[in-house]
Structure formats: C-alpha cells, structure tokens
Design an enzyme around this catalytic site. Structure first.
Site, PDB file in Angstrom:
ATOM      1  N   THR A 134      41.389 -39.213  38.790  1.00 55.50           N
ATOM      2  CA  THR A 134      40.437 -40.131  38.165  1.00 55.50           C
ATOM      3  C   THR A 134      40.025 -41.187  39.179  1.00 55.50           C
ATOM      4  O   THR A 134      40.878 -41.833  39.790  1.00 55.50           O
ATOM      5  CB  THR A 134      41.062 -40.813  36.939  1.00 55.50           C
ATOM      6  N   LYS A 169      35.333 -39.741  31.920  1.00 55.12           N
ATOM      7  CA  LYS A 169      36.755 -40.118  31.914  1.00 55.12           C
ATOM      8  C   LYS A 169      36.912 -41.639  31.912  1.00 55.12           C
ATOM      9  O   LYS A 169      37.794 -42.189  31.230  1.00 55.12           O
ATOM     10  CB  LYS A 169      37.468 -39.522  33.130  1.00 55.12           C
TER      11      LYS A 169
END
Length: 264
Positions: free
Chosen positions: A95, A168
């Site tokens: 991420t 995300k």
C-alpha cells in the site's frame, strides 16, 4: 505455469509464495540471510540472494514489502525493474502512493505495472480469499488474474495504474474513521454508565452493526483493537494524508474521525 520472481516473502508475502507454489507456478524469492532463504525453501520456492536474482528472467515479479519508500528504493532507485525482461509484468502489493506505481510505469516502458494493494491479513491470503484492489492496463490485469487468483478473491479492477492504490487509501481512511466512530461511541457509553464490553456486544445486534464494529467487539475494546492494527493503519493513513495533500485536497469531515481512530 508462470515463472514468478518474488520480493518480500515476510508476514504477508510468505503465504502468497506458498499459494503460488501450490498452484504450480515456479517461484524464486529473495532472501538476504540464510535464515530467510531457508524459510523460502520451506515454502517450496527457490531462494535467491537478492531482488535482482528473483527478477532475472521472470514472467511476473511480485513486490510485497512494507512501505512505499521500500518500493521506491527497489523499483526506482535500485535495479529490480531495470533488470526485468521485456514484456514482463511488475505487481506491487504494498500500500502506497499511486504516484509511485505511475512513476515506475512511466520510467520503464519495457514492463507493464500493476498496483494491487491487499485488504485482509495473512490468514485471508492462506485461505485464498484476500481482497485485491487492482490498477493497471485492462489486458495486463486480465492476463494476470489467473495468477493472482492463487491467493486473491475478489480481484477488483479499479482502473489504470495507480487506481488500486487510490481505492485502498479511501478504504483505509474509512476503516480508521470507523474505528474512531466506535471509539467515540464507547466514550459516550462510558459517560452514560455503560461498560464498553457489554456495549460493543449489544451494538453488534443493532442497526449500528458493521464489519469494523464486529472486529472491535471481538477484540474486547477499541483500545485492544487499535493496538493490534495501529502500526498498519497509522502507516497507511500517513500515505493518505500525503497523497491527498499532493492532489490539493483534504479529508474533510473524515479528518476528525480518522484522528480519533488512529489514537483510539
């Protein structure tokens, strides 16, 4: 089957490697120490000394390191992508900023770049049911879906390179905000004389029920849950704030709840 190079066979990456091997793919994974290389071998993969060795000749190179900065060091400052064969695909599970994946794609035209941050934990990966938010060219995502299906389900294509990271980041913003919301609810309950444990258990059966509330109730308190996920949420929220600032925006009404969630 596919020849896969893997960098980051740790807490999240190790079950990915195991699932890829079980699906019949050939996996070479980087391990800088003898202990790490032994662990990789135990997963059924071929251990190599460094990331460049994992990428050499691979059809697909998967990166699953902890921070966006590590991705930049490997892919932009290091030789990982430079040494990938023409036509190969880079998959970034870390991420981070959408700008990182986009910068890699812009610099290295000989490979295709897919950003696929995960939502879930090692147990979800081991079960083959971790959620992947995917950004990348349509044809590349379609071609890689069978490979990613070794551990990912659902695989959600959100748009071009960087779009998976954006989804995300929104997801984790809402996750932190919901922790903050439950934390504030628990504080209200305490002021009214209701214990946090009984309150959480009861709310999971009411209209305020959510996946996050259930997870917090299972942990016993917002403090216990925040302690368990704080390192990961804090890292991702820092990326959210930086990314939103780069794009000239802010978190609006979510900001106070996110702050409450990260300090619960």
């Amino acid at each position: 089957m596919t020849d896969v190079g893997f960098v980051g066979a740790g807490r999240m990456g190790a079950p990915m490697v195991a699932r890829l091997v079980a699906a019949g793919h050939t996996v070479r994974a980087a391990g800088r120490t003898a202990e790490k290389r032994s662990a990789i071998e135990a997963l059924g993969a071929a251990p190599v000394d460094d990331p460049a060795g994992a990428a050499d000749g691979a059809d697909v190179v998967i990166v699953c390191v902890f921070t966006d900065e590590q991705v930049r060091q490997l892919c932009l400052d290091g030789d990982l992508v430079k040494g990938m064969r023409p036509g190969a695909t880079l998959v970034v599970h870390t991420t981070g900023s959408p700008r990182t994946a986009q910068a890699i794609a812009e610099r290295f035209s000989h490979v295709e770049v897919i950003d696929a941050p995960v939502s879930g934990g090692p147990h979800d990966i081991a079960a083959g049911s971790v959620t992947l938010f995917v950004g990348g060219p349509d044809d590349a995502v379609t071609r890689l879906t069978p490979l990613l299906s070794a551990y990912g389900d659902p695989i959600l294509h959100a748009g071009g390179t960087g779009a998976g990271q954006l989804v995300k980041l929104v997801n984790n913003t809402l996750f932190a905000a919901q922790i903050g919301l439950v934390s504030e609810g628990a504080r209200l309950g305490a002021r009214l004389g209701v214990g946090e444990g009984p309150l959480l258990a009861a709310l999971t059966h009411g209209s305020s029920q959510s996946r996050v509330l259930s997870m917090i109730a299972a942990a016993g308190s917002t403090g216990a849950f925040a302690s368990a996920v704080g390192e990961f949420v804090g890292k991702d929220i820092a990326v959210v704030r930086d990314t939103v600032a780069e794009l000239g925006g802010d978190l609006g009404l979510l900001d106070a709840l996110v702050e409450a969630g990260t300090r619960a």
